[in-house]
Scaffold this active site. Structure first.
Site, PDB file in Angstrom:
ATOM      1  CB  THR A   1      34.970 -69.235 -61.413  1.00 58.99           C
ATOM      2  OG1 THR A   1      35.395 -68.654 -62.634  1.00 58.99           O
ATOM      3  CG2 THR A   1      35.797 -68.687 -60.272  1.00 58.99           C
TER       4      THR A   1
ATOM      5  CG  ASP B   1      36.355 -71.038 -68.767  1.00 59.83           C
ATOM      6  OD1 ASP B   1      35.422 -70.383 -69.265  1.00 59.83           O
ATOM      7  OD2 ASP B   1      37.271 -70.533 -68.108  1.00 59.83           O
ATOM      8  CB  SER B   2      30.620 -71.352 -68.924  1.00 58.17           C
ATOM      9  OG  SER B   2      30.788 -69.970 -68.805  1.00 58.17           O
TER      10      SER B   2
ATOM     11  CB  THR C   1      29.748 -66.150 -64.255  1.00 55.76           C
ATOM     12  OG1 THR C   1      31.110 -65.780 -64.510  1.00 55.76           O
ATOM     13  CG2 THR C   1      29.595 -66.587 -62.821  1.00 55.76           C
ATOM     14  CG  ASP C   2      33.195 -66.141 -68.663  1.00 57.10           C
ATOM     15  OD1 ASP C   2      33.026 -65.192 -67.866  1.00 57.10           O
ATOM     16  OD2 ASP C   2      34.320 -66.617 -68.919  1.00 57.10           O
TER      17      ASP C   2
ATOM     18  CB  THR D   1      22.195 -59.865 -69.523  1.00 56.53           C
ATOM     19  OG1 THR D   1      23.261 -59.763 -70.439  1.00 56.53           O
ATOM     20  CG2 THR D   1      22.042 -58.539 -68.792  1.00 56.53           C
TER      21      THR D   1
ATOM     22  NE  ARG E   1      24.914 -56.879 -79.693  1.00 55.87           N
ATOM     23  CZ  ARG E   1      24.933 -56.327 -78.478  1.00 55.87           C
ATOM     24  NH1 ARG E   1      23.939 -56.521 -77.659  1.00 55.87           N
ATOM     25  NH2 ARG E   1      25.964 -55.604 -78.092  1.00 55.87           N
TER      26      ARG E   1
ATOM     27  CD  GLN F   1      25.231 -51.661 -81.356  1.00 56.77           C
ATOM     28  OE1 GLN F   1      25.647 -50.596 -80.930  1.00 56.77           O
ATOM     29  NE2 GLN F   1      25.558 -52.130 -82.540  1.00 56.77           N
ATOM     30  CB  CYS F   2      19.732 -50.142 -75.677  1.00 54.29           C
ATOM     31  SG  CYS F   2      19.870 -48.722 -76.745  1.00 54.29           S
TER      32      CYS F   2
HETATM   33  N1  ASP Z   1      35.493 -68.379 -67.156  1.00 52.99           N
HETATM   34  C1  ASP Z   1      34.621 -68.814 -66.082  1.00 52.99           C
HETATM   35  C2  ASP Z   1      33.496 -69.609 -66.689  1.00 52.99           C
HETATM   36  O1  ASP Z   1      32.590 -69.046 -67.226  1.00 52.99           O
HETATM   37  C3  ASP Z   1      34.094 -67.632 -65.345  1.00 52.99           C
HETATM   38  C4  ASP Z   1      33.225 -67.942 -64.156  1.00 52.99           C
HETATM   39  O2  ASP Z   1      32.777 -69.031 -63.914  1.00 52.99           O
HETATM   40  O3  ASP Z   1      32.957 -66.983 -63.394  1.00 52.99           O
HETATM   41  O4  ASP Z   1      33.504 -70.816 -66.660  1.00 52.99           O
END
Ligand code: ASP
Length: 336
Positions: free
Chosen positions: A11, A54-55, A88-89, A159, A235, A268-269
């Site tokens: 992003t 996009d990650s 971030t993904d 995480t 999990r 899963q916690c």
């Molecule tokens: N979909 C985006 C990614 O992971 C989300 C982000 O970067 O916040 O590339």
């Protein structure tokens, strides 16, 4: 003082398109403007990976592409520190993956990104990038870390906890390495691991992550494991509990292990330490040879399994390494 940035997409550098956000911002000029007149002005080099992604499209091959860029740059023109700009993904998967493969890299690597693109007023792009650069040149950060929302976290303990908050990441089982401020508050160095000399490159391996839910049957679990993958991350509930009253369920897991496939039981916690056999509900699979992921995050566990498979480990040998710390990804000092 010099920093090399590997820009992978995400992003942070995206712009609007008729089909949603896509990479396309002029990140290099933005960065030059951001750093102009600061102590890092003119000290930062940047490589954009091809293609920018996009990650959510990242795979073990993408991790290897980043590692190659970092190692190539370091051999040609060593920088004091390295920053990876990432979506971030799956950022926490990548930062964990880098931590294993770069355990022998003698410079800090800080991974960051943002929830809003750099071109949006009020974006978190500038504070995250400058924070990551500050960490990379701090002489205090070691190994691979993740900087986000004013916190520096161990890269293999982090995480993603929010799809919108500027504090989008936490490290549930480890205190942050640092919190920004004047001055930054540093807590403790990452726990060192065994390291891994001369790691082989990441390759994509067939690893399945299965979430148990109340009512799962042996037939469904068997179907999910057919054909057999190379390793399983299961999990389970709480400290690693699996329904023990469900006919045949533990047998399916025992058969998979008997076929030479490692089964790693995670929880899963959000905050967890897997203790297989603590309850009768986890005992049968522990006896069959399943191992717990201890207090590793799912991201650290999954990336570690991919790493160990890429090193040629299988079955029992792989399972044993899950309980050893390669790069500080699990807590070893609780003495359990
Ligand atoms: N979909 C985006 C990614 O992971 C989300 C982000 O970067 O916040 O590339």
């Amino acid at each position: 003082m010099s920093v090399h940035i590997t820009y992978t997409g995400g992003t942070i550098g995206m712009v609007d398109s008729p089909r949603g956000l896509v990479p396309g911002a002029d990140l290099e000029s933005w960065l030059a403007d951001l750093l102009d007149g600061t102590d890092l002005g003119g000290q930062v080099t940047l490589t954009g990976l091809d293609p920018l992604i996009d990650s959510s499209n990242a795979a073990p091959g993408s991790w290897q592409q980043i590692i190659k860029d970092l190692r190539t740059h370091h051999a040609d023109r060593p920088a004091q520190g390295y920053v990876v700009l990432h979506g971030t993904d799956t950022m926490a998967y990548t930062s964990a993956a880098l931590s294993y493969a770069l355990a022998d890299f003698d410079r800090p690597v800080v991974v960051t990104g943002s929830q809003l693109p750099l071109g949006v007023v009020g974006s978190d792009a500038a504070p995250n990038v400058t924070g990551a650069l500050r960490a990379a040149t701090s002489r205090r950060a070691v190994g691979v870390s993740l900087f986000f929302g004013h916190h520096l976290l161990a890269g293999n303990r982090a995480t993603k906890t929010s799809s919108w908050a500027f504090q989008g990441f936490t490290s549930p089982n480890a205190v942050p390495l640092a919190v920004t401020g004047a001055p930054w508050q540093w807590t403790r160095p990452s726990e060192a691991g065994t390291g891994w000399p001369h790691p082989k490159p990441y390759e994509r391996h067939d690893v399945v992550v299965i979430d148990l839910a109340p009512g799962i049957t042996a037939a469904r679990l068997r179907a999910l494991l057919t054909p057999l993958p190379e390793a399983v991350v299961l999990r389970a509930f709480g400290v690693g509990n699996v329904p023990s009253a469900e006919p045949g369920l533990a047998d399916v897991i025992a058969e998979v292990i008997g076929a030479g496939v490692a089964v790693i039981v995670a929880s899963q916690c959000y905050e967890a330490e897997v203790l297989l056999g603590h309850y009768e509900a986890g005992d049968a699979i522990a006896r069959a040879g399943a191992v717990g992921s201890r207090d590793m995050t799912l991201e650290a566990t999954y990336a570690k399994v991919q790493f160990l498979l890429s090193q040629g480990l299988r079955g029992d040998e792989l399972s044993q390494w899950m309980g050893r710390s390669i790069a500080g990804e699990l807590t070893t000092s609780r003495g359990r």
